[in-house]
Design a protein around this motif. Sequence first.
Motif, PDB file in Angstrom:
ATOM      1  N   GLN A   9       4.341  -3.281 -12.306  1.00 32.35           N
ATOM      2  CA  GLN A   9       4.083  -1.783 -12.618  1.00 32.35           C
ATOM      3  C   GLN A   9       4.138  -1.639 -14.201  1.00 32.35           C
ATOM      4  OE1 GLN A   9       7.112   1.304 -12.139  1.00 32.35           O
ATOM      5  NE2 GLN A   9       6.019   2.113 -10.367  1.00 32.35           N
ATOM      6  N   ARG A  68       0.735  -1.207   0.042  1.00 29.29           N
ATOM      7  CA  ARG A  68      -0.027   0.118   0.205  1.00 29.29           C
ATOM      8  C   ARG A  68       0.819   1.179  -0.048  1.00 29.29           C
ATOM      9  NH1 ARG A  68      -3.806  -0.877   4.600  1.00 29.29           N
ATOM     10  NH2 ARG A  68      -4.865   1.025   4.168  1.00 29.29           N
ATOM     11  N   THR A 100       0.944   7.185  -6.898  1.00 32.18           N
ATOM     12  CA  THR A 100      -0.452   7.519  -7.076  1.00 32.18           C
ATOM     13  C   THR A 100      -0.242   9.452  -7.215  1.00 32.18           C
ATOM     14  OG1 THR A 100      -1.648   6.142  -5.674  1.00 32.18           O
ATOM     15  CG2 THR A 100      -2.520   8.454  -5.794  1.00 32.18           C
ATOM     16  N   TYR A 146      -4.602   7.195  -9.609  1.00 38.23           N
ATOM     17  CA  TYR A 146      -3.945   5.958 -10.284  1.00 38.23           C
ATOM     18  C   TYR A 146      -4.971   5.231 -11.036  1.00 38.23           C
ATOM     19  CZ  TYR A 146      -6.049   3.059  -6.724  1.00 38.23           C
ATOM     20  OH  TYR A 146      -7.048   2.183  -5.819  1.00 38.23           O
ATOM     21  N   ASN A 193      -1.227  -4.866  -4.357  1.00 38.26           N
ATOM     22  CA  ASN A 193      -2.335  -3.921  -3.691  1.00 38.26           C
ATOM     23  C   ASN A 193      -3.494  -3.713  -4.754  1.00 38.26           C
ATOM     24  OD1 ASN A 193      -3.506  -2.295  -1.877  1.00 38.26           O
ATOM     25  ND2 ASN A 193      -2.363  -0.701  -2.518  1.00 38.26           N
ATOM     26  N   SER A 253       1.992   2.017  -3.447  1.00 41.12           N
ATOM     27  CA  SER A 253       0.824   2.750  -4.335  1.00 41.12           C
ATOM     28  C   SER A 253       0.730   3.992  -4.099  1.00 41.12           C
ATOM     29  CB  SER A 253      -0.553   2.085  -4.015  1.00 41.12           C
ATOM     30  OG  SER A 253      -0.548   0.673  -4.221  1.00 41.12           O
TER      31      SER A 253
END
Lengths: 337, 674
Positions: A133, A33, A40, B540, B592, A36
């Motif tokens: 990714q 997380r 973001t 995202y 995730n 992430s």
Amino acid sequence: MSKNLNRFDAMMTPEIKDMVERAKSLEKWPLARLISLFETNTEQAKQARHCVMSSLKDSSKNGLILGITGTPGAGKSSLIGELCLSMLAEKPDLSIAVLAVDPSSQRSGGALLGDRTRTNFPVNDKRLFFRSQASDLDLGGVGKKTYQVTRLLRQLFDIIIIETVGIGQSEIEVEQLSDHTCLVLQPLAGDQVQFMKAGIMEVPNTFIINKCDEDSLAKRSYHLLKTSLKLVNVSLNKNSENSKNIFLTSAIKQKGIAELTHFLLQLESDSSTRKDVQAQEYFYLGKWIQQEFGRFGLTLFKQSENTIFTSQQSYEEKENKLLEIMKEMIPSLSCSR
Amino acid sequence: MTEQNKHTIYGKDGKPSTDRPWIFRTYAGHTNVWATNTLYKDNLSKGQTGLSIAMDLATQCGYSSDHPIAKPEIGKVGVPINSLDDFHVLFDGIPLEEMNTSMTINGTAMWLLSLYVALAEERGVDVSQLRGTTQNDLIKEYLARGTYIFPPEDSMRLIVDMYEYSLHNIPSWNASNICSYHLQEAGATPVQELAFALVTSITILDAIKERDCFTEEEFERCVGRISFFVNAGMRFVEEVSKMRSFCEMWDEITQERYGVKNAKYRRFRYGVQVNSLGLTAEQPENNAWRILIETLGVTLSRKARCRALQLPAWNEALSLPRPWDQQWSLRIQQILAYETDLLEYPDILEGSVVIESKVKQLKEQAYAEINHVLELGGGVEAVKSGYMKSALVTSQSQRMGRLANGEQIVVGKNKWVEGLESPLVSDSDGGIFMVDAKAAQKTLDALEETKRNRDDTRVKAALTRLEEEAKSDNNLMEASIECAKARVTTGEWSETLRGVFGEYRPPTGVDGQSMSIKEDNASLVSVRKKIDDFIETYGYRPRIVVGKPGLDGHSNGAEMISVAAKHAGFDVIYFGIRLSSVDIVQSALEENVDVIGVSLLSGSHNEIMTQLFEELDKNGAKDAIPVILGGIIPEPDYEGLKEKGVKRIFTPKDFDPMIVMGEIMDVINEQKSK
């Protein structure tokens, strides 16, 4: 500026604090997380990144970032799988993160990330972490997002492997964010090497000729590569600054894996292999500002780089400072942003 | 003798005659060896002469029933076989020497043949009398069916070992049966079906030639033992042309490439199961007509008529078929063979200008594709490089696109969808075939007993021999037969060879694929809007992990969902097949993701979803990451699955991939707004 900082500190929510603590012990989901957050694109995430990075400042880790690139079919994923297991066998307290980057579709923006199917990692082993990714629309294959994630992973893992498809341009991008770059090749047939551009040959620190299942083919490839490196004036002398290494490996025959493992572990334990963090920040800030404001922005960035790079500020603070400068120059920005 | 006319079949004696019908087959096996033995004896008493054995997925993938990955699968899609003791029960009261036994077995084909030989020897039956087939076509497993175990080179070695052993010891055994059936199910066009199946046979024959273990006469006989398992879809004119092409091409290849002189050994021998891919879950009663039409493709032309035929059941897209459903399909064959005059005429298509021209075109295109694959290095190389797999995924994506765009009409699915509800599906048991939990326990108990009673020294010696011979170049049949007699288990035999050969994961073929859905397609526009809004709000791209837990390897659904999700704009982590629940949950955590997409077709969804949610719960993610499920899921199971936590269930009815994607976005948004 001070207003920004305050806003940053306020973002250190108990939730993020908890995630950071658990990520330090390499717990998978909290760590995932956090990653992430580094992928973001929101103001909130940016502030959180600043907080995460400051709370990791005292981390004892300064992981080796290893770029592994090469054409599809060269067997990168299987080789990386082998190397990870072999490095762990050699040094059981090691921790390794693999970041596998695949291209996004230009049409839909989506991406199919399939590297996970090719890596046979044991489950529930905290020492190994695998993440896929998408490159987004960054042409180089790896980009800003990849850089952001390596900032985080460097503080948490001993070795970070970035796996990406090499098709000319991306080697140069990978080189930017890696401490050491390896180019994986298939055994070379005849004049194949001749077509490789001099520019590309200069980028990797190490060449790995993979799938050397057969001795004679391996030897021939080795000599072909050596000759062509000489042709483009790339030095193979191990004592010189820009020396290149060549390894011959075969995952099937378990050949060359031990030598390569040994070599990589040596790189890991040698702190002088790490690149200058500021130079990377400089590169990515420059890239970002050029994307946003074109050549004009870049000129301005270069003019003000002394002010930006003086203090011990985080990447996010530098970003904000740069944005302030832009706003001063273009008053209309203050309204719209 | 009177003058012969052209519309009559004449026997060797010159008298008018009619053809015998093809063999009517039923693929059967379920629950455990006791139940399956009863079923076989019942079928045989009704006049059936051959057995077609379905094994459960654990047996097919080389796990004994007590392995954790095997437990949800025991007895589901076939009978579980753990040791020679199980075979003694399975064939109890059945005379092996009179049987034609066909086994749908691939990754563990050598093991099952060894068990069969060992059974005959222990019963005192002359091994050379055994007749039958082991499917044993690994190339199509890598491409479409998923029950492979070892790397391609090692699999080829096992196949050649079996050909060598069979020809010398069980001359009437077909060591392998080359399948184009599964290729069509995976999306293959007729040309791809022709080309890839023939490439597979060339790959096997080349490997046999290379071993140089036969005399010229033996090699000819060996070519004669190669048989095929083919598919037939709705476009029956093209299908009949495909079958004629197969026959001509096989004759040409065996003659030109392998110099087979005896025409008898160049005959294209094939069995058929007609297409299931085109059967619909909507208005399922229409499938009965589809099955009949598909049957025409492989029976109309006498010259290219199948030798054996098995038909799917009308409700296959809904659940595993019940005995009545199978009986209804059997009736189609009986009506066609006995009520019509089909078998009274010579080839009714001979001389048709249209068919001849179509055959010519198919052959030209198929030869071009064969040559291309051979230039890439042959069947094994084209598996390893992912070339063939990727070609199949492309064809399947194109098919999905045509359905979604309405370019390919499927009645009841994308055209004439309104209709009266079928009374057939409102039957009380809802069309589900249930496996009794106690029956699985009986299998486990029997396995325990075998392990208790066997001579451990003999087991150890047999496994050591197997391991050593696997490392050498020796033929592994004898060592495997000794393992069988020593009561080695399916899991132990496979584990030993896994240790020597390693396990293989073939390329998935999904990389770089896209879907041919028009950019202005309403559901595509709608889902892209949802994704853009999501990116705008959360900064995202939504992330989905797609994988198949359990042993069922039918990966089409998972592949299509992945390609469609990328086309919609997701970042898709495709994790492939044969995963444990722990694998899937760990991938979801590490990546995730916003949603987990799981695909299941083997009927083990209830057990596997329970495992998956337990694992999510253990990691504190049960209510945080939503799970969606796709596959053949009977409606009565929906409620239980939703109670476990499944957010949406997609079945073959959901044929428009972009509507599915839109619903997945809704699930993600519901979760985000919690």
